[in-house]
Design a protein around this motif. Structure first.
Motif, mmCIF file in Angstrom:
data_model
loop_
_atom_site.group_PDB
_atom_site.id
_atom_site.type_symbol
_atom_site.label_atom_id
_atom_site.label_comp_id
_atom_site.label_asym_id
_atom_site.label_seq_id
_atom_site.Cartn_x
_atom_site.Cartn_y
_atom_site.Cartn_z
ATOM 1 N N SER A 228 -4.267 11.975 -2.266
ATOM 2 C CA SER A 228 -2.987 11.886 -2.953
ATOM 3 C C SER A 228 -1.865 12.208 -1.983
ATOM 4 N N ILE A 229 -0.720 11.588 -2.203
ATOM 5 C CA ILE A 229 0.434 11.883 -1.365
ATOM 6 C C ILE A 229 1.017 13.216 -1.823
ATOM 7 N N ASN A 416 -0.423 7.896 -7.075
ATOM 8 C CA ASN A 416 -1.383 8.992 -6.955
ATOM 9 C C ASN A 416 -2.470 8.986 -8.022
ATOM 10 N N GLU A 417 -2.162 8.506 -9.209
ATOM 11 C CA GLU A 417 -3.125 8.586 -10.314
ATOM 12 C C GLU A 417 -3.976 7.329 -10.464
ATOM 13 N N LEU A 418 -3.518 6.210 -9.946
ATOM 14 C CA LEU A 418 -4.277 4.970 -10.018
ATOM 15 C C LEU A 418 -4.913 4.664 -8.666
ATOM 16 N N LYS A 419 -6.104 4.097 -8.688
ATOM 17 C CA LYS A 419 -6.839 3.786 -7.465
ATOM 18 C C LYS A 419 -6.609 2.342 -7.053
ATOM 19 N N GLY A 421 -7.083 -1.361 -6.467
ATOM 20 C CA GLY A 421 -7.997 -2.285 -7.120
ATOM 21 C C GLY A 421 -8.138 -2.054 -8.611
ATOM 22 N N GLN A 422 -7.730 -0.895 -9.086
ATOM 23 C CA GLN A 422 -7.835 -0.582 -10.515
ATOM 24 C C GLN A 422 -6.843 -1.423 -11.305
ATOM 25 N N LYS A 423 -7.327 -2.024 -12.415
ATOM 26 C CA LYS A 423 -6.448 -2.788 -13.287
ATOM 27 C C LYS A 423 -6.084 -1.946 -14.499
ATOM 28 N N PHE A 424 -4.861 -2.124 -14.960
ATOM 29 C CA PHE A 424 -4.373 -1.350 -16.096
ATOM 30 C C PHE A 424 -3.415 -2.217 -16.897
ATOM 31 N N ASP A 425 -3.168 -1.817 -18.126
ATOM 32 C CA ASP A 425 -2.291 -2.598 -19.000
ATOM 33 C C ASP A 425 -0.876 -2.041 -18.995
ATOM 34 N N VAL A 426 0.055 -2.959 -19.053
ATOM 35 C CA VAL A 426 1.469 -2.613 -19.186
ATOM 36 C C VAL A 426 1.983 -3.311 -20.443
ATOM 37 N N ARG A 441 -3.436 -2.153 -9.387
ATOM 38 C CA ARG A 441 -2.871 -1.223 -8.389
ATOM 39 C C ARG A 441 -3.283 -1.735 -7.021
ATOM 40 N N GLN A 442 -2.298 -2.094 -6.201
ATOM 41 C CA GLN A 442 -2.585 -2.712 -4.909
ATOM 42 C C GLN A 442 -2.616 -1.672 -3.784
#
Length: 443
Positions: A228-229, A416-419, A421-426, A441-442
């Protein structure tokens, strides 16, 4: 009387001497010829500056600005030399101009790398007297810097230099800790792409490391190691206004206004207070205040000596957990990579209370409502566009969270919270419709 003229505006005016037909490469070369021919500045040769300072026993005035970057502030030596107040002060310094950060000693030159204009005032033994240069908006500098403030910061540095033996211990905190790497081109993100010096013969512009690229490289240093940053990197050099301290841009560190019910109010600050020292360090500018805040930890209690109507007083600035996260990342040039990673290249803006009401959302700002102001069109910055997002869409939920009220909040959460390659909904509002769109998340 000194003119209240903001550096950015003045320097844009002076830059009109350059022909618009010139390439950026030509502008750099003309700038070098102009500066070197005057003999007033040491041009891009820091070691020569140190040697001259040791011989003359003068303090050093080091200006960092990037000529290749057309958006950066350009310090024009004619402007500085013609100003009736600055010129006599500058004559008392060894003056060095650095035009790139290639090979920059990061153990010494630690500052907000999203600045376009930064000034260091040093002793020849590398002790920092003070820093100058603050920015909290992409283009407007009115709330942060002025010629008057630069004048007072320089005079303050000369005063410290005259009394150096007695006050040296108070300057210890102005020296930073050892950085992750010695110089910018050693960061993994920049290694192999840049050298320790710019190419003076050809490709000057392309060979230059810009200040904001150091910020990019610092974040990448953690992300590529799947860490994490840290808050100190993500929220660098917090602006005093997030504490409720509005400092006068014409002064060194004088309180112009106090925001009601703020940390500053609770700590006892009042309008007109001059901050003499913070954590024992003499304050020469708003940038010096930011330096102390940058190194402060959650729940720290910072000691301040102030002058209130001629009387010296001690105050304690009590910092709560998470205080740095109130700062704004959206103006920073180095936030563009974060927008690519987290928002697929979208740029967001907050809705006004009236706009919230129009789309059926509570006007009190206690719900998420961020409108897409711009969508990237190319490469990875066009990811949101390809995913079906449209300009004007209003984001009301991000990965199931609806309490990310600012673009800054989304960027800090997502990186910081998403990895990768992880896909998520907006979830967005488009007219009267609520639409769920997937976004990756790129890296």
């Amino acid at each position: 009387m000194l003119r209240t003229v903001f550096i950015f505006t003045l320097l844009l005016m002076t830059s009109t001497s350059f022909s618009f037909a010139q390439t950026r490469e030509e502008k750099v070369r003309q700038d070098r010829e102009k500066v070197e021919s005057s003999g007033y500045w040491i041009y891009n040769d820091l070691q020569k500056g140190f040697e001259q300072a040791r011989q003359t026993k003068k303090p050093m005035l080091i200006v960092l600005r990037c000529i290749p970057c057309e958006e950066c502030v350009k310090l024009d030596e004619d402007l500085m030399e013609k100003d009736e107040h600055l010129k006599p002060l500058m004559d008392q310094f060894v003056r060095v101009r650095l035009i790139s950060t290639n090979g920059l000693d990061l153990s010494l030159f630690q500052y907000d790398y999203d600045q376009s204009f930064a000034v260091f005032m040093l002793n020849a033994d590398r002790t920092v007297y003070g820093r100058f240069g603050t920015r909290s908006h992409h283009t407007l500098w009115a709330e942060d810097v002025s010629i008057e403030a630069l004048n007072k910061a320089m005079q303050g540095a000369l005063n410290l230099h005259a009394d150096y033996t007695a006050i040296k211990a108070s300057l210890k905190g102005k020296q930073g800790k050892q950085p992750d790497v010695a110089s910018p081109e050693q960061y993994p993100l920049l290694a192999g792409k840049y050298r320790s010096t710019i190419n003076k013969k050809k490709n000057v512009v392309k060979s230059c490391i810009h200040c904001h690229q150091i910020g990019d490289a610092q974040r990448d240093f953690f992300l590529r190691n799947q860490k994490s940053i840290p808050e100190r990197i993500l929220f660098q050099y917090p602006h005093p206004k997030i504490l409720g301290l509005i400092l006068d841009p014409k002064e060194k560190a004088v309180v112009k206004e106090i925001i009601a019910d703020s940390i500053a109010t609770q700590s006892g600050f009042q309008k007109g207070d001059q901050i003499l020292t913070l954590e024992g360090q003499p304050m020469l500018s708003i940038a010096d205040v930011q330096w102390v805040l940058h190194h402060a930890q959650p729940q720290d209690r910072l000691t301040a000596e102030i002058d209130r109507k001629g009387q010296k007083r001690d105050l304690t600035l009590s910092l709560p957990t998470g205080w740095k996260r109130k700062d704004d990342l959206s103006w920073r040039v180095s936030s563009w990579p974060l927008r690519r990673m987290v928002l697929g290249g979208a740029v967001l803006e907050e809705l006004t209370p009236d706009e919230r009401k129009e789309v059926g959302l509570p006007p009190d700002g206690k719900s998420m409502a961020l409108r897409i102001r711009h969508l990237g069109q190319y490469g990875l910055h066009a990811t949101a566009k390809r995913a079906g997002f449209q300009k004007g869409d209003i984001i009301i939920s991000f990965n199931g969270k609806n309490d990310l009220y600012r673009e800054t909040d989304i960027l800090a959460y997502g990186v910081n919270e998403l990895k990768p390659g992880q896909k998520f909904d907006v979830t967005v509002l488009r007219g009267k419709k609520r639409i769920d769109l997937p976004l990756p998340r790129q890296k």
